[in-house]
Design a protein around this motif. Sequence first.
Motif, PDB file in Angstrom:
ATOM      1  N   LEU A   7       0.267  -2.513  40.940  1.00  0.00           N
ATOM      2  CA  LEU A   7      -1.053  -3.047  40.594  1.00  0.00           C
ATOM      3  C   LEU A   7      -2.095  -1.938  40.484  1.00  0.00           C
ATOM      4  CD1 LEU A   7      -1.057  -6.258  42.801  1.00  0.00           C
ATOM      5  CD2 LEU A   7      -0.981  -6.169  40.308  1.00  0.00           C
ATOM      6  N   THR A   8      -2.025  -0.955  41.370  1.00  0.00           N
ATOM      7  CA  THR A   8      -2.958   0.174  41.314  1.00  0.00           C
ATOM      8  C   THR A   8      -2.752   0.973  40.032  1.00  0.00           C
ATOM      9  OG1 THR A   8      -2.972   0.290  43.727  1.00  0.00           O
ATOM     10  CG2 THR A   8      -3.769   2.231  42.546  1.00  0.00           C
ATOM     11  N   THR A   9      -1.500   1.160  39.645  1.00  0.00           N
ATOM     12  CA  THR A   9      -1.185   1.861  38.396  1.00  0.00           C
ATOM     13  C   THR A   9      -1.711   1.082  37.196  1.00  0.00           C
ATOM     14  OG1 THR A   9       0.794   2.840  39.369  1.00  0.00           O
ATOM     15  CG2 THR A   9       0.679   2.784  36.966  1.00  0.00           C
ATOM     16  N   ARG A  10      -1.480  -0.231  37.205  1.00  0.00           N
ATOM     17  CA  ARG A  10      -1.956  -1.063  36.090  1.00  0.00           C
ATOM     18  C   ARG A  10      -3.478  -1.042  36.013  1.00  0.00           C
ATOM     19  NH1 ARG A  10      -2.130  -1.834  31.305  1.00  0.00           N
ATOM     20  NH2 ARG A  10      -2.895  -3.853  30.627  1.00  0.00           N
ATOM     21  N   ARG A  11      -4.138  -1.071  37.152  1.00  0.00           N
ATOM     22  CA  ARG A  11      -5.603  -1.006  37.194  1.00  0.00           C
ATOM     23  C   ARG A  11      -6.100   0.283  36.550  1.00  0.00           C
ATOM     24  NH1 ARG A  11      -9.463   1.002  40.615  1.00  0.00           N
ATOM     25  NH2 ARG A  11     -11.355  -0.206  40.778  1.00  0.00           N
ATOM     26  N   ALA A  12      -5.470   1.401  36.881  1.00  0.00           N
ATOM     27  CA  ALA A  12      -5.845   2.695  36.295  1.00  0.00           C
ATOM     28  C   ALA A  12      -5.611   2.700  34.784  1.00  0.00           C
ATOM     29  CB  ALA A  12      -5.074   3.819  36.967  1.00  0.00           C
ATOM     30  N   GLN A  13      -4.515   2.093  34.341  1.00  0.00           N
ATOM     31  CA  GLN A  13      -4.229   2.020  32.902  1.00  0.00           C
ATOM     32  C   GLN A  13      -5.293   1.209  32.172  1.00  0.00           C
ATOM     33  OE1 GLN A  13      -0.332   0.250  32.995  1.00  0.00           O
ATOM     34  NE2 GLN A  13       0.735   2.224  33.123  1.00  0.00           N
ATOM     35  N   ILE A  14      -5.698   0.099  32.756  1.00  0.00           N
ATOM     36  CA  ILE A  14      -6.721  -0.745  32.133  1.00  0.00           C
ATOM     37  C   ILE A  14      -8.030   0.023  32.011  1.00  0.00           C
ATOM     38  CG2 ILE A  14      -8.143  -2.809  32.447  1.00  0.00           C
ATOM     39  CD1 ILE A  14      -5.667  -4.064  33.867  1.00  0.00           C
ATOM     40  N   ILE A  15      -8.400   0.740  33.067  1.00  0.00           N
ATOM     41  CA  ILE A  15      -9.644   1.513  33.043  1.00  0.00           C
ATOM     42  C   ILE A  15      -9.590   2.596  31.969  1.00  0.00           C
ATOM     43  CG2 ILE A  15     -11.063   3.129  34.393  1.00  0.00           C
ATOM     44  CD1 ILE A  15     -10.372   1.338  36.847  1.00  0.00           C
ATOM     45  N   GLU A  16      -8.444   3.253  31.817  1.00  0.00           N
ATOM     46  CA  GLU A  16      -8.277   4.257  30.756  1.00  0.00           C
ATOM     47  C   GLU A  16      -8.405   3.624  29.377  1.00  0.00           C
ATOM     48  OE1 GLU A  16      -4.629   6.437  31.177  1.00  0.00           O
ATOM     49  OE2 GLU A  16      -5.097   7.039  33.232  1.00  0.00           O
ATOM     50  N   GLN A  17      -7.825   2.448  29.191  1.00  0.00           N
ATOM     51  CA  GLN A  17      -7.902   1.769  27.894  1.00  0.00           C
ATOM     52  C   GLN A  17      -9.338   1.364  27.578  1.00  0.00           C
ATOM     53  OE1 GLN A  17      -5.104  -1.484  27.790  1.00  0.00           O
ATOM     54  NE2 GLN A  17      -3.355  -0.130  28.099  1.00  0.00           N
ATOM     55  N   ILE A  18     -10.067   0.917  28.575  1.00  0.00           N
ATOM     56  CA  ILE A  18     -11.471   0.557  28.362  1.00  0.00           C
ATOM     57  C   ILE A  18     -12.275   1.792  27.964  1.00  0.00           C
ATOM     58  CG2 ILE A  18     -13.603  -0.184  29.532  1.00  0.00           C
ATOM     59  CD1 ILE A  18     -11.863  -2.201  31.081  1.00  0.00           C
ATOM     60  N   ALA A  19     -12.030   2.913  28.649  1.00  0.00           N
ATOM     61  CA  ALA A  19     -12.756   4.153  28.354  1.00  0.00           C
ATOM     62  C   ALA A  19     -12.469   4.658  26.942  1.00  0.00           C
ATOM     63  CB  ALA A  19     -12.395   5.222  29.375  1.00  0.00           C
ATOM     64  N   ALA A  20     -11.285   4.355  26.409  1.00  0.00           N
ATOM     65  CA  ALA A  20     -10.888   4.856  25.093  1.00  0.00           C
ATOM     66  C   ALA A  20     -11.348   3.965  23.938  1.00  0.00           C
ATOM     67  CB  ALA A  20      -9.371   4.999  25.048  1.00  0.00           C
ATOM     68  N   LEU A  21     -11.964   2.837  24.224  1.00  0.00           N
ATOM     69  CA  LEU A  21     -12.306   1.893  23.163  1.00  0.00           C
ATOM     70  C   LEU A  21     -13.318   2.437  22.155  1.00  0.00           C
ATOM     71  CD1 LEU A  21     -12.469  -1.540  24.983  1.00  0.00           C
ATOM     72  CD2 LEU A  21     -10.825  -0.805  23.258  1.00  0.00           C
ATOM     73  N   GLY A  22     -14.312   3.120  22.595  1.00  0.00           N
ATOM     74  CA  GLY A  22     -15.326   3.615  21.680  1.00  0.00           C
ATOM     75  C   GLY A  22     -16.428   2.590  21.462  1.00  0.00           C
ATOM     76  N   PRO A  23     -17.255   2.807  20.423  1.00  0.00           N
ATOM     77  CA  PRO A  23     -18.390   1.910  20.175  1.00  0.00           C
ATOM     78  C   PRO A  23     -17.940   0.470  19.955  1.00  0.00           C
ATOM     79  CG  PRO A  23     -18.576   3.877  18.840  1.00  0.00           C
ATOM     80  CD  PRO A  23     -17.214   3.904  19.471  1.00  0.00           C
ATOM     81  N   MET A  24     -18.720  -0.462  20.486  1.00  0.00           N
ATOM     82  CA  MET A  24     -18.393  -1.874  20.324  1.00  0.00           C
ATOM     83  C   MET A  24     -19.661  -2.677  20.147  1.00  0.00           C
ATOM     84  SD  MET A  24     -17.307  -2.862  24.225  1.00  0.00           S
ATOM     85  CE  MET A  24     -16.432  -1.385  24.647  1.00  0.00           C
ATOM     86  N   ARG A  25     -19.490  -3.853  19.572  1.00  0.00           N
ATOM     87  CA  ARG A  25     -20.624  -4.765  19.395  1.00  0.00           C
ATOM     88  C   ARG A  25     -20.132  -6.197  19.433  1.00  0.00           C
ATOM     89  NH1 ARG A  25     -24.028  -3.483  15.280  1.00  0.00           N
ATOM     90  NH2 ARG A  25     -23.217  -1.405  15.054  1.00  0.00           N
ATOM     91  N   MET A  26     -21.017  -7.091  19.872  1.00  0.00           N
ATOM     92  CA  MET A  26     -20.715  -8.529  19.871  1.00  0.00           C
ATOM     93  C   MET A  26     -21.072  -9.089  18.503  1.00  0.00           C
ATOM     94  SD  MET A  26     -22.207  -9.779  23.541  1.00  0.00           S
ATOM     95  CE  MET A  26     -23.861  -9.167  23.264  1.00  0.00           C
ATOM     96  N   GLY A  27     -20.513 -10.240  18.179  1.00  0.00           N
ATOM     97  CA  GLY A  27     -20.897 -10.921  16.952  1.00  0.00           C
ATOM     98  C   GLY A  27     -19.726 -11.130  16.027  1.00  0.00           C
ATOM     99  N   SER A  28     -20.058 -11.365  14.757  1.00  0.00           N
ATOM    100  CA  SER A  28     -19.014 -11.576  13.752  1.00  0.00           C
ATOM    101  C   SER A  28     -19.533 -11.171  12.372  1.00  0.00           C
ATOM    102  CB  SER A  28     -18.570 -13.034  13.740  1.00  0.00           C
ATOM    103  OG  SER A  28     -19.646 -13.873  13.390  1.00  0.00           O
ATOM    104  N   VAL A  29     -18.597 -10.910  11.488  1.00  0.00           N
ATOM    105  CA  VAL A  29     -18.908 -10.584  10.098  1.00  0.00           C
ATOM    106  C   VAL A  29     -18.376 -11.732   9.250  1.00  0.00           C
ATOM    107  CG1 VAL A  29     -18.449  -9.000   8.191  1.00  0.00           C
ATOM    108  CG2 VAL A  29     -18.824  -8.098  10.481  1.00  0.00           C
ATOM    109  N   SER A  30     -19.200 -12.207   8.343  1.00  0.00           N
ATOM    110  CA  SER A  30     -18.769 -13.296   7.466  1.00  0.00           C
ATOM    111  C   SER A  30     -19.345 -13.097   6.075  1.00  0.00           C
ATOM    112  CB  SER A  30     -19.213 -14.646   8.037  1.00  0.00           C
ATOM    113  OG  SER A  30     -20.613 -14.682   8.157  1.00  0.00           O
ATOM    114  N   GLU A  31     -18.802 -13.873   5.143  1.00  0.00           N
ATOM    115  CA  GLU A  31     -19.324 -13.861   3.778  1.00  0.00           C
ATOM    116  C   GLU A  31     -20.282 -15.030   3.627  1.00  0.00           C
ATOM    117  OE1 GLU A  31     -15.971 -13.978   1.148  1.00  0.00           O
ATOM    118  OE2 GLU A  31     -15.606 -11.837   1.391  1.00  0.00           O
ATOM    119  N   GLN A  32     -21.366 -14.789   2.922  1.00  0.00           N
ATOM    120  CA  GLN A  32     -22.385 -15.815   2.746  1.00  0.00           C
ATOM    121  C   GLN A  32     -22.623 -16.018   1.253  1.00  0.00           C
ATOM    122  OE1 GLN A  32     -26.272 -14.618   4.141  1.00  0.00           O
ATOM    123  NE2 GLN A  32     -26.706 -16.683   4.853  1.00  0.00           N
TER     124      GLN A  32
END
Length: 115
Positions: A7-32
Amino acid sequence: MDTGRKLTTRRAQIIEQIAALGPMRMGSVSEQLLPYKQPDGSIRRRGPYLTYTFKQGGKTCGKHLRNQDEAELYQRQIQHYRRYQQLSAELVQVSQTLADLEASGEEEVKKNSRT
């Protein structure tokens, strides 16, 4: 490998994956498609126009995107946010299981262990 270490190893992996995500934003893109009235009275639609929408202060806000490249960038950033949400939920679950193990005294879990 015992449960606490896994579990400690998995926790560290999750934290690394979060750190590697880069810029993010909420919302959605659609055609109008926007309706307009022609001189003969018939209604036509213009578009499609790419639109980014998101919630801010309880209201839906929007922004027209200039082109497909910008829409793809926004989509990628939105995917990063959705992945962040998944990873965050998993991190809470793993951390809670670790906390339960620590509280029950079944397994000794080191707080700052690195595996």
